[in-house]
Enzyme design. Structure first.
Site, PDB file in Angstrom:
ATOM      1  N   HIS A  32       3.288   6.970  -6.904  1.00  0.00           N
ATOM      2  CA  HIS A  32       2.600   8.196  -7.329  1.00  0.00           C
ATOM      3  C   HIS A  32       3.571   9.373  -7.346  1.00  0.00           C
ATOM      4  O   HIS A  32       3.484  10.266  -8.197  1.00  0.00           O
ATOM      5  CB  HIS A  32       1.424   8.458  -6.391  1.00  0.00           C
ATOM      6  CG  HIS A  32       0.280   9.187  -7.011  1.00  0.00           C
ATOM      7  ND1 HIS A  32      -0.924   9.350  -6.375  1.00  0.00           N
ATOM      8  CD2 HIS A  32       0.140   9.824  -8.200  1.00  0.00           C
ATOM      9  CE1 HIS A  32      -1.756  10.045  -7.145  1.00  0.00           C
ATOM     10  NE2 HIS A  32      -1.132  10.337  -8.252  1.00  0.00           N
TER      11      HIS A  32
ATOM     12  N   HIS B 195       1.638   4.477  -2.894  1.00  0.00           N
ATOM     13  CA  HIS B 195       1.728   5.938  -2.751  1.00  0.00           C
ATOM     14  C   HIS B 195       3.075   6.440  -3.278  1.00  0.00           C
ATOM     15  O   HIS B 195       3.150   7.471  -3.960  1.00  0.00           O
ATOM     16  CB  HIS B 195       1.604   6.328  -1.275  1.00  0.00           C
ATOM     17  CG  HIS B 195       0.210   6.348  -0.744  1.00  0.00           C
ATOM     18  ND1 HIS B 195      -0.827   7.019  -1.357  1.00  0.00           N
ATOM     19  CD2 HIS B 195      -0.323   5.801   0.396  1.00  0.00           C
ATOM     20  CE1 HIS B 195      -1.932   6.868  -0.648  1.00  0.00           C
ATOM     21  NE2 HIS B 195      -1.659   6.137   0.411  1.00  0.00           N
TER      22      HIS B 195
ATOM     23  N   HIS C  30       0.827  -1.209   0.000  1.00  0.00           N
ATOM     24  CA  HIS C  30       0.000   0.000   0.000  1.00  0.00           C
ATOM     25  C   HIS C  30       0.858   1.254   0.000  1.00  0.00           C
ATOM     26  O   HIS C  30       0.671   2.152  -0.834  1.00  0.00           O
ATOM     27  CB  HIS C  30      -0.919  -0.017   1.223  1.00  0.00           C
ATOM     28  CG  HIS C  30      -1.816   1.172   1.345  1.00  0.00           C
ATOM     29  ND1 HIS C  30      -3.150   1.150   0.992  1.00  0.00           N
ATOM     30  CD2 HIS C  30      -1.577   2.448   1.774  1.00  0.00           C
ATOM     31  CE1 HIS C  30      -3.688   2.340   1.194  1.00  0.00           C
ATOM     32  NE2 HIS C  30      -2.752   3.149   1.676  1.00  0.00           N
ATOM     33  N   GLU C  31       1.787   1.327   0.928  1.00  0.00           N
ATOM     34  CA  GLU C  31       2.588   2.551   1.037  1.00  0.00           C
ATOM     35  C   GLU C  31       3.505   2.733  -0.177  1.00  0.00           C
ATOM     36  O   GLU C  31       3.753   3.865  -0.598  1.00  0.00           O
ATOM     37  CB  GLU C  31       3.397   2.541   2.340  1.00  0.00           C
ATOM     38  CG  GLU C  31       2.556   2.524   3.612  1.00  0.00           C
ATOM     39  CD  GLU C  31       1.516   3.634   3.672  1.00  0.00           C
ATOM     40  OE1 GLU C  31       1.720   4.690   3.031  1.00  0.00           O
ATOM     41  OE2 GLU C  31       0.491   3.447   4.350  1.00  0.00           O
TER      42      GLU C  31
END
Length: 678
Positions: free
Chosen positions: A473, A470, A466-467
């Site tokens: 991105h 990010h 998940h991290e």
């Protein structure tokens, strides 16, 4: 001023954290606030006619030294807090808020940007978008207010900065100060890996034996495995008491009145700007647009989640009674009996899985997945960071530098809880351009001893993916201006890349390649892999319900008049939902840091689910191609989602990628809350 705070000289442009001392920060903030004020004043007072270059573009760089200083300071207060830094936070928060108010409420700046906007048709698309966003930001900050309203807005913003800081520090204090000793005769049910982690936590604090702390990676498995029901209750009550005045810090860390004042001031702020309530103000620029749209999504999912949760609760209560325990299923019972049920129905025990999910193995899975999708390479290098636990990698593609990535994965008493991604510097193309420096911070249980493997749970592995979603991105951002790069997007769009990237953890080809036994090196057996994946939705009634409770309470807090007693409002909302008694909110009000430690997720905790609607549909784009690593779909994902930042509205970017609006059915099926035929 210590020059390292604004002109970084470490490897690949990192700050030299070894050259930074706590006492460096106060004079640095004095100097940088002065420099920022002078730079912005020069723009506002410029006698030349307003233009994009001398106004909007100039504002993008005006506060660069202050931004770099804040990046270092707030990184350190998150990963390695201490009394000196906490005191400095209390001192600097109102000063930064006052500076922000002075800049964003300057009518001269507002007039200049508005003038540029009137002639924006001739601007390049990204320049026009930046002008629109800058003007919108000034309006929403109160630049159009005058007189007493203007003064009151500045007061509100300063007070909110102080309160948000107090809220966060109170939670950190309760988390840091709590330990619960567990004697040798109270270890029944606990797997050996968890006992080792509890002993390591004790040693870290200079204690003997084994302890439970409020680190999620420790307390959640304790609640799942501890056979002693009284110990489970004590641990659960300590975990949920954070920030309530009943936690380790006592009355000094009571956040209930802090939350009430924050809600009152937010409402007043929204009313000053002409909005009905804070939810109306906050949601206006998001994809959801209105509280009614948010509520419609959450309540649609709530019905399916509660049906599943009620059925699960009935089965777990039967198991409780079969153990000879009279009375109701309690919150401290749920994880324990859900774990037993998962073992019985899926023949799955986390103790069997953990040896295959070491941090090194899962980092390999994360980096390999990113390489196969986007062609990026990760090269670890040595750099002076804030902790020996922190590690740095250079990110390249086709031998060209893209970014620097820093990971800090283990829990420490000085680190705030949770997991997050942030950046020390944003990607942009001003001048010679700038590569992003991205950080991922987690709170996994440290290894038992130096050189020993660090074991992750399945949930921890999801967090790791998940991290890094990010981080991608930021890493793949390719825009002109820093304020619209990376994750600087609508709050209910920002979780799309992170939640989407989690899907690759569950791909058999990823697990088969990377999940290796820590001692033997043997690959994860296919049968065990299939059982892990089959059990993925085993407790989704619980997970979805506890999340929705928090999201709906957050929304209720910010709709209409603010509650004088947030705890009473919380209870009212949960009662109205018919929330299962054994499933409390994931984040109760006194420690709901997403909502009260700053307003990033205020009226916005729903955004995880809003984004999940999209991420479920986005992964379907790969499924439709029959290949989770389909290169054409990966290129479109990078082109229209990961590289664009806020250079275009989020709904436009989504339609460019997917070609249609997403629907909630993919989310419900992904969580196992409906069958394929429903």
């Amino acid at each position: 001023m210590n020059p390292e705070l604004t002109h970084w000289t470490g490897p690949l442009g990192l700050p030299r954290f070894d050259l930074i001392r706590d006492e460096d920060f106060p004079p640095a903030f004095d100097a940088c606030l002065q420099l920022a004020g002078q730079a912005v004043e020069a723009i506002a007072a410029n006698p030349a006619p307003p233009s994009f270059d001398n106004t909007v573009a100039a504002l993008e760089s005006a506060e660069e030294p202050l931004n770099r200083l804040c990046a270092i300071f707030y990184t350190l207060t998150g990963v390695d807090s201490n009394p000196a830094r906490e005191d400095q936070q209390r001192q600097i928060a109102p000063r930064l808020a006052a500076h922000g108010s002075k800049v964003s409420m300057d009518p001269r700046l507002f007039d200049r940007v508005e003038a540029v906007m009137q002639d924006a048709d001739d601007l390049a698309p990204e320049d026009r978008r930046l002008t629109e966003l800058t003007l919108r930001g000034l309006r929403r900050a109160g630049a159009g207010l005058t007189g007493a309203s203007r003064e009151r807005m500045a007061e509100i913003r300063e007070r909110l900065a102080v309160l948000s800081n107090d809220f966060a520090q109170n939670v950190l204090t309760d988390e840091r100060d709590f330990t619960m000793a567990v004697s040798d005769d109270q270890l029944a049910g606990l797997p050996e890996w968890l006992i080792r982690a509890m002993r390591a936590a004790a040693r870290e604090r200079g204690l003997t034996g084994q302890i439970v702390t409020l680190n999620r990676s420790l307390i959640v498995p304790f609640l799942e495995y501890a056979a002693d029901r009284g110990l489970r209750e004590a641990a659960w009550r300590a975990w949920t008491a954070r920030g309530s005045g009943q936690g380790a810090g006592g009355a000094a860390t009571d956040n209930r009145q802090v939350a009430a004042e924050i809600l009152s001031l937010r409402h007043e702020r929204a009313r000053l700007l002409g909005y009905e309530d804070f939810a109306s103000y906050k949601l206006e620029p998001e994809m959801a647009r209105t509280a009614a749209n948010v509520e419609a999504l959450l309540t649609e999912v709530w019905a399916a989640a509660k049906t599943r949760a009620d059925a699960d609760a009935a089965r777990l209560a039967e198991m409780l009674h079969e153990d000879g325990v009279n009375g109701a299923l309690e919150p401290w019972d749920w994880r324990f009996y859900a774990g037993r049920r998962r073992k019985a129905e899926h023949d799955l025990d986390e103790a069997e899985v953990k040896p295959y999910l070491t941090l090194e193995a899962m980092l390999g899975a994360v980096f390999d997945t990113a390489q196969r999708l986007f062609g990026i390479e990760m090269r670890e290098f040595v750099a002076p960071l804030w902790s020996p636990d922190a590690r740095a990698w250079e990110v390249t593609r086709n031998d060209q530098p893209l970014a620097v990535f820093v990971g800090d994965y283990f829990a420490r008493p000085s680190k705030r809880s949770g997991a997050w991604c942030s950046s020390l510097q944003q990607q942009h193309k001003i001048g010679q351009g700038q590569r992003p420096i991205v950080t991922n911070v987690c709170n996994f249980t440290p290894p038992e001893a130096e050189g020993a493997p660090a074991y992750l749970s399945w949930d921890d592995a999801h967090t790791l993916f998940h991290e890094f979603g990010h981080a991608l991105h930021h890493i793949l951002s390719d825009v002109s201006w820093p304020s619209m790069s990376g994750t600087s997007v609508a709050r209910d769009f920002v979780e799309l890349p992170s939640q989407l990237f989690e899907h690759w953890l569950e791909q058999p080809q990823v697990l088969d390649r990377h999940a290796r036994h820590a001692e033997t090196g043997a690959p994860l057996p296919a049968g065990l892999r299939d059982r892990i994946l089959a059990a993925g939705n085993a407790d989704q009634g619980f997970a979805t319900t506890e999340y929705l409770e928090s999201a709906l309470v957050d929304l209720a807090f910010h709709r209409g008049a603010p509650p004088a007693d947030p705890m009473a409002r919380q209870a009212e909302v949960l009662a109205g939902l018919g929330a299962p008694a054994a499933i409390p909110m994931r984040h109760a009000t006194p420690h709901f840091a997403h909502v009260f430690s700053g307003d990033g997720y205020s009226s916005g905790y729903y955004s995880y689910m809003w984004s999940e609607v999209m991420d479920a549909d986005a992964f379907e784009a790969f499924v439709e191609k029959g290949d989770a690593f389909d290169p054409q779909t990966a290129r479109r994902l990078e082109e229209w989602i990961l590289s664009k930042g806020d250079s275009r509205p989020a709904d436009e970017l989504w339609l460019q990628f997917r070609g249609r609006k997403p629907g909630v059915q993919a989310l419900l099926k992904g969580r196992g809350l409906v069958t394929a035929t429903d």
